[in-house]
Design a protein around this motif. Sequence first.
Motif, PDB file in Angstrom:
ATOM      1  N   ALA A 197       0.829  -1.195   0.000  1.00 42.62           N
ATOM      2  CA  ALA A 197       0.000   0.000   0.000  1.00 42.62           C
ATOM      3  C   ALA A 197       0.869   1.254   0.000  1.00 42.62           C
ATOM      4  CB  ALA A 197      -0.917   0.000   1.219  1.00 42.62           C
ATOM      5  N   THR A 198       0.386   2.304  -0.629  1.00 42.19           N
ATOM      6  CA  THR A 198       1.116   3.568  -0.700  1.00 42.19           C
ATOM      7  C   THR A 198       1.000   4.305   0.621  1.00 42.19           C
ATOM      8  OG1 THR A 198       0.692   3.755  -3.065  1.00 42.19           O
ATOM      9  CG2 THR A 198       1.324   5.767  -1.897  1.00 42.19           C
ATOM     10  N   ALA A 199       2.129   4.496   1.286  1.00 41.05           N
ATOM     11  CA  ALA A 199       2.176   5.261   2.532  1.00 41.05           C
ATOM     12  C   ALA A 199       3.579   5.844   2.648  1.00 41.05           C
ATOM     13  CB  ALA A 199       1.856   4.373   3.734  1.00 41.05           C
ATOM     14  N   GLU A 200       3.673   7.127   2.940  1.00 41.05           N
ATOM     15  CA  GLU A 200       4.963   7.796   3.000  1.00 41.05           C
ATOM     16  C   GLU A 200       5.188   8.403   4.380  1.00 41.05           C
ATOM     17  OE1 GLU A 200       4.917  10.553  -0.261  1.00 41.05           O
ATOM     18  OE2 GLU A 200       5.419   8.991  -1.721  1.00 41.05           O
ATOM     19  N   ILE A 201       6.463   8.479   4.751  1.00 38.59           N
ATOM     20  CA  ILE A 201       6.872   8.973   6.066  1.00 38.59           C
ATOM     21  C   ILE A 201       7.644  10.272   5.865  1.00 38.59           C
ATOM     22  CG2 ILE A 201       8.137   8.443   8.185  1.00 38.59           C
ATOM     23  CD1 ILE A 201       8.020   5.467   7.294  1.00 38.59           C
ATOM     24  N   HIS A 202       7.282  11.302   6.617  1.00 40.12           N
ATOM     25  CA  HIS A 202       7.945  12.596   6.518  1.00 40.12           C
ATOM     26  C   HIS A 202       8.407  13.034   7.909  1.00 40.12           C
ATOM     27  CE1 HIS A 202       5.709  13.110   2.598  1.00 40.12           C
ATOM     28  NE2 HIS A 202       4.846  12.379   3.270  1.00 40.12           N
ATOM     29  N   GLY A 203       9.611  13.591   7.994  1.00 41.11           N
ATOM     30  CA  GLY A 203      10.074  14.193   9.237  1.00 41.11           C
ATOM     31  C   GLY A 203      10.472  13.218  10.326  1.00 41.11           C
ATOM     32  N   LEU A 204      10.805  11.982   9.978  1.00 47.54           N
ATOM     33  CA  LEU A 204      11.114  10.983  11.003  1.00 47.54           C
ATOM     34  C   LEU A 204      12.457  11.227  11.678  1.00 47.54           C
ATOM     35  CD1 LEU A 204      10.592   8.372  12.544  1.00 47.54           C
ATOM     36  CD2 LEU A 204      11.431   7.097  10.562  1.00 47.54           C
ATOM     37  N   ASP A 205      13.458  11.675  10.923  1.00 44.90           N
ATOM     38  CA  ASP A 205      14.800  11.802  11.499  1.00 44.90           C
ATOM     39  C   ASP A 205      14.826  12.718  12.716  1.00 44.90           C
ATOM     40  OD1 ASP A 205      15.897  10.051   9.722  1.00 44.90           O
ATOM     41  OD2 ASP A 205      16.700  11.578   8.371  1.00 44.90           O
ATOM     42  N   ALA A 206      13.938  13.708  12.756  1.00 46.54           N
ATOM     43  CA  ALA A 206      13.934  14.654  13.877  1.00 46.54           C
ATOM     44  C   ALA A 206      13.545  13.996  15.189  1.00 46.54           C
ATOM     45  CB  ALA A 206      12.970  15.801  13.572  1.00 46.54           C
ATOM     46  N   CYS A 207      12.850  12.862  15.125  1.00 46.07           N
ATOM     47  CA  CYS A 207      12.393  12.241  16.376  1.00 46.07           C
ATOM     48  C   CYS A 207      12.875  10.807  16.554  1.00 46.07           C
ATOM     49  CB  CYS A 207      10.878  12.314  16.487  1.00 46.07           C
ATOM     50  SG  CYS A 207       9.948  11.893  15.012  1.00 46.07           S
ATOM     51  N   ARG A 208      13.878  10.391  15.799  1.00 43.94           N
ATOM     52  CA  ARG A 208      14.398   9.031  15.952  1.00 43.94           C
ATOM     53  C   ARG A 208      14.915   8.765  17.367  1.00 43.94           C
ATOM     54  NH1 ARG A 208      14.818   5.691  11.831  1.00 43.94           N
ATOM     55  NH2 ARG A 208      14.746   6.501   9.696  1.00 43.94           N
ATOM     56  N   ALA A 209      15.605   9.738  17.947  1.00 46.32           N
ATOM     57  CA  ALA A 209      16.181   9.536  19.275  1.00 46.32           C
ATOM     58  C   ALA A 209      15.096   9.248  20.307  1.00 46.32           C
ATOM     59  CB  ALA A 209      16.990  10.764  19.686  1.00 46.32           C
ATOM     60  N   LEU A 210      13.954   9.912  20.187  1.00 42.89           N
ATOM     61  CA  LEU A 210      12.861   9.677  21.117  1.00 42.89           C
ATOM     62  C   LEU A 210      12.360   8.244  21.021  1.00 42.89           C
ATOM     63  CD1 LEU A 210      10.654  10.709  23.103  1.00 42.89           C
ATOM     64  CD2 LEU A 210       9.294  11.265  21.086  1.00 42.89           C
ATOM     65  N   PHE A 211      12.300   7.694  19.810  1.00 42.78           N
ATOM     66  CA  PHE A 211      11.784   6.348  19.612  1.00 42.78           C
ATOM     67  C   PHE A 211      12.842   5.267  19.846  1.00 42.78           C
ATOM     68  CE2 PHE A 211       8.991   8.654  16.385  1.00 42.78           C
ATOM     69  CZ  PHE A 211       7.956   8.810  17.287  1.00 42.78           C
ATOM     70  N   GLY A 212      14.100   5.664  20.027  1.00 44.13           N
ATOM     71  CA  GLY A 212      15.149   4.675  20.207  1.00 44.13           C
ATOM     72  C   GLY A 212      15.479   3.949  18.932  1.00 44.13           C
ATOM     73  N   SER A 213      15.373   4.636  17.789  1.00 38.76           N
ATOM     74  CA  SER A 213      15.631   4.046  16.477  1.00 38.76           C
ATOM     75  C   SER A 213      16.778   4.780  15.810  1.00 38.76           C
ATOM     76  CB  SER A 213      14.377   4.145  15.596  1.00 38.76           C
ATOM     77  OG  SER A 213      14.647   3.766  14.262  1.00 38.76           O
ATOM     78  N   ARG A 214      17.600   4.037  15.072  1.00 40.61           N
ATOM     79  CA  ARG A 214      18.704   4.625  14.325  1.00 40.61           C
ATOM     80  C   ARG A 214      18.480   4.395  12.833  1.00 40.61           C
ATOM     81  NH1 ARG A 214      23.243   1.140  17.119  1.00 40.61           N
ATOM     82  NH2 ARG A 214      21.581  -0.355  16.685  1.00 40.61           N
ATOM     83  N   PRO A 215      18.971   5.309  11.984  1.00 41.84           N
ATOM     84  CA  PRO A 215      18.735   5.152  10.540  1.00 41.84           C
ATOM     85  C   PRO A 215      19.166   3.812   9.985  1.00 41.84           C
ATOM     86  CG  PRO A 215      19.584   7.336  11.008  1.00 41.84           C
ATOM     87  CD  PRO A 215      19.665   6.558  12.300  1.00 41.84           C
ATOM     88  N   HIS A 216      20.301   3.258  10.448  1.00 42.02           N
ATOM     89  CA  HIS A 216      20.763   2.006   9.866  1.00 42.02           C
ATOM     90  C   HIS A 216      20.006   0.795  10.399  1.00 42.02           C
ATOM     91  CE1 HIS A 216      23.347   2.356  13.529  1.00 42.02           C
ATOM     92  NE2 HIS A 216      23.131   1.059  13.595  1.00 42.02           N
TER      93      HIS A 216
END
Length: 226
Positions: A197-216
Motif C-alpha cells: 500500500a502507498t504510505a509515506e513517512i515525513h520528518g522521522l529523522d527529527a524524532c528518531r532519538a525519542l523512539f530509540g531508532s537509528r537510521p541504519h
Amino acid sequence: MWAPQFRLRLTTPRLELRVPDENDLRALAELVADQGIHAPGAAPFQGGWSNALPQVVAGRVLQYLWKGLALSRPGYWNLGLAVFLDGRPVGVQGLQAREFPKRGEVATESWLARGHQGRGIGTEMRTAALRLAFAGLGARYATSAVFEDGAAALAVNKKLGYQPDGIEVHDRQGEPTVLTRWRMTRAQWELSPAAEATAEIHGLDACRALFGSRPHDTPSARQEPA
C-alpha cells in the motif's frame, strides 16, 4: 524542540496522520462529542474508556493524547496520531512501544468516529502505522489486541496479514470476554498487502532519538524529508 513528534507526518492516498496541535485537539473533541466512537452499549476497547457520555469520552481522548506527549521517552513511548481526511480529523491511530531498542516490538490501537466507519479508512491508517513501524523504525514485530466480537478490527488484522497469537479472558462490563492477540513479523509485513500500500513517512529523522531508532536499523522505505 520539546516534542519532536510534531515534525512527524504520515501520508496515504486519502489520509494524513500527524500529532495534533491545539486546534486539532479541539476539533477531535468536538467530533467525538458529536458522533461518538461506537454504538451505545458496545464495549470494543480494553478498560472501557469509551463507555461514557460523549463529552466524557471526548475529554478522555484529549487526556490520552496529552499523556502520550508528556510521558514518551526512549524506554516507553506512546505516539498518538490524529487521522485527517480532506483536512478534517476523523479518528486517532496510536502506536506504542516499551524498551523498543531491545524488543523491537510495537503495538497499535485506533478508533474512528462513527460517521467515518465502514469506508476502508481503518485499514488505510493501519497500513501507514505499519510502514512507520517496520520501514521507518526498523521494528521486528507489530501486535494488536481485539475482543472476539470486534468484527471490523478483526477484519483489518486478517486483511493485512497478522497471525493469531493466543487469547486472554478479560472482565468486560462484568462478563468474561475473550481478547484475541495478533502478531506480525517484519518478514510477514514485507509479504503482506500492507507493505504494498502507498504510505509515506515525513520528518522521522527529527524524532528518531525519542523512539530509540537509528537510521541504519531500518530497511529501505518510501520516505521523504520533512
